[in-house]
Motif scaffolding. Structure first.
Motif, short mmCIF file in Angstrom:
data_model
loop_
_atom_site.label_atom_id
_atom_site.label_comp_id
_atom_site.label_asym_id
_atom_site.label_seq_id
_atom_site.Cartn_x
_atom_site.Cartn_y
_atom_site.Cartn_z
N VAL A 16 29.80 94.61 51.42
CA VAL A 16 29.47 93.70 50.50
C VAL A 16 29.99 94.19 49.11
O VAL A 16 30.75 93.59 48.28
CB VAL A 16 28.17 93.49 50.45
N ARG A 54 33.45 93.95 48.60
CA ARG A 54 34.01 92.73 48.42
C ARG A 54 33.89 92.30 46.91
O ARG A 54 34.98 91.51 46.45
CB ARG A 54 33.19 91.50 49.41
N ALA A 55 32.77 92.69 46.32
CA ALA A 55 32.39 92.32 45.02
C ALA A 55 33.17 92.96 44.23
O ALA A 55 33.69 92.34 43.00
CB ALA A 55 31.04 92.74 44.62
N VAL A 95 25.81 91.97 43.32
CA VAL A 95 25.23 92.11 44.77
C VAL A 95 23.78 92.24 44.26
O VAL A 95 23.03 92.97 43.79
CB VAL A 95 25.55 93.55 45.26
N MET A 98 26.96 81.25 45.72
CA MET A 98 27.91 81.57 46.76
C MET A 98 28.87 80.21 47.22
O MET A 98 29.96 80.22 47.46
CB MET A 98 27.38 82.24 47.98
N GLY A 143 32.87 86.52 46.69
CA GLY A 143 33.15 87.67 46.41
C GLY A 143 32.43 88.02 45.16
O GLY A 143 32.01 88.81 44.54
N ASN A 147 27.09 88.05 45.71
CA ASN A 147 26.89 88.52 47.06
C ASN A 147 25.27 88.90 47.42
O ASN A 147 24.46 89.26 46.52
CB ASN A 147 27.65 89.68 47.35
#
Length: 288
Positions: free
Chosen positions: A55, A58-59, A176, A195, A201, A204
């Motif tokens: 995660v 992805r961020a 996140v 989201m 991304g 999250n």
């Protein structure tokens, strides 16, 4: 037990169904219990070390493109996300009641404030605009840090999550978010709206207790940490961030004393003392 970026942590007796800060984690899931009835209302999977790392990656990958969007565009998308959240106000309020235990009227009030964030977003957008100084000879430009980890509290699980996330997102960071383990379903519903509207991304979600929160704070790709919670947890986060000089924002718990001066209206003071001691199940800080 898990490992992230060379660090090891363990959740004591997790296999047997450990109780962490009053919350039972059993078979890798948070057991969500209605505090009014004792009924189990949900089971939320705890994010693994591998999932937390994925995660964050992805961020990080999404952050540059998000920061390249204009300040106005980022603000507009966040307003749209709050409107998306408004579509499920009633359901969100009922979830807060089941998880956190506040009465429905107070949950409805919280959700109403959570979705009505246009003015707040405008203020944050304005605060991020360049500042020209010294008759045009100097200019202050605000730049994003990168990935911001957010650990949200349980006393206002919807509104406080947004109050932490929105400034970070407006500034061009990606986030996140780890909701409180006491109210993971509320946090998930709020993040679902974000989201659904924001690019992939940018916003999250991870779930878990302090073990997952510690993994977020310690991760080298997290540039800034924001947390509302206990003073004890805040001290641990500050210590962890000091190792790499990460930026951090902390709003820490505690019940403030109330000072009533001799010339005060005692009836109003007494009413205020009772109201802010009992509202929200007593989970409300008050400065007076």
């Amino acid at each position: 037990q898990g490992v992230a970026q060379g660090r090891t942590w363990a959740r004591p007796e997790a296999e047997a169904g450990a109780m962490v800060q009053g919350v039972v984690i059993e078979d890798g899931k948070i057991v969500v219990v209605d505090p009014a009835t004792g009924e189990v209302v949900g089971r939320v999977p705890v994010s693994s070390a591998e999932e937390v790392g994925a995660v964050i990656a992805r961020a990080k990958a999404a952050q540059v493109a998000w920061a390249e969007r204009s300040l106005a565009e980022r603000g507009a998308l966040l307003k749209e996300a709050c409107k998306k959240l408004a579509e499920s106000q009633e359901e969100l309020a009922k979830t807060i009641v089941k998880e956190m235990g506040k009465v429905l009227a107070e949950a409805i009030e919280e959700v109403g404030g959570a979705v009505a964030k246009d003015d707040f977003i405008d203020l944050v957008v304005e605060a991020n605009k360049p500042i020209v100084m010294n008759e045009g000879k100097s200019i202050v430009i605000r730049q994003p840090h990168g990935v911001v980890s957010i650990c949200a509290p349980w006393n206002f699980p919807a509104d406080e999550l947004l109050l932490l996330a929105i400034p970070a997102l407006v500034a061009g960071n990606t986030v996140v978010v780890k909701p409180s383990e006491v109210a993971p379903m509320t946090g998930a519903k709020v993040m679902e709206a974000l989201m659904a509207v924001l690019p992939s991304g940018v916003a999250n979600l991870v779930q878990g207790d302090g073990v997952v929160g510690g993994a977020l704070v310690q991760h080298p790709d997290v540039a800034m940490c924001a947390m509302t919670g206990s003073s004890a947890t805040g001290k641990k986060i500050m210590e962890s961030c000091s190792n790499s000089l990460k930026r951090l924002v902390l709003e820490l718990g505690g019940k403030d004393p109330m000072v009533v001066f001799a010339d005060a209206d005692l009836d109003k003071a007494a009413e205020d003392a009772v109201a802010f001691s009992l509202m929200n199940c007593g989970q409300f800080g008050r400065r007076a």
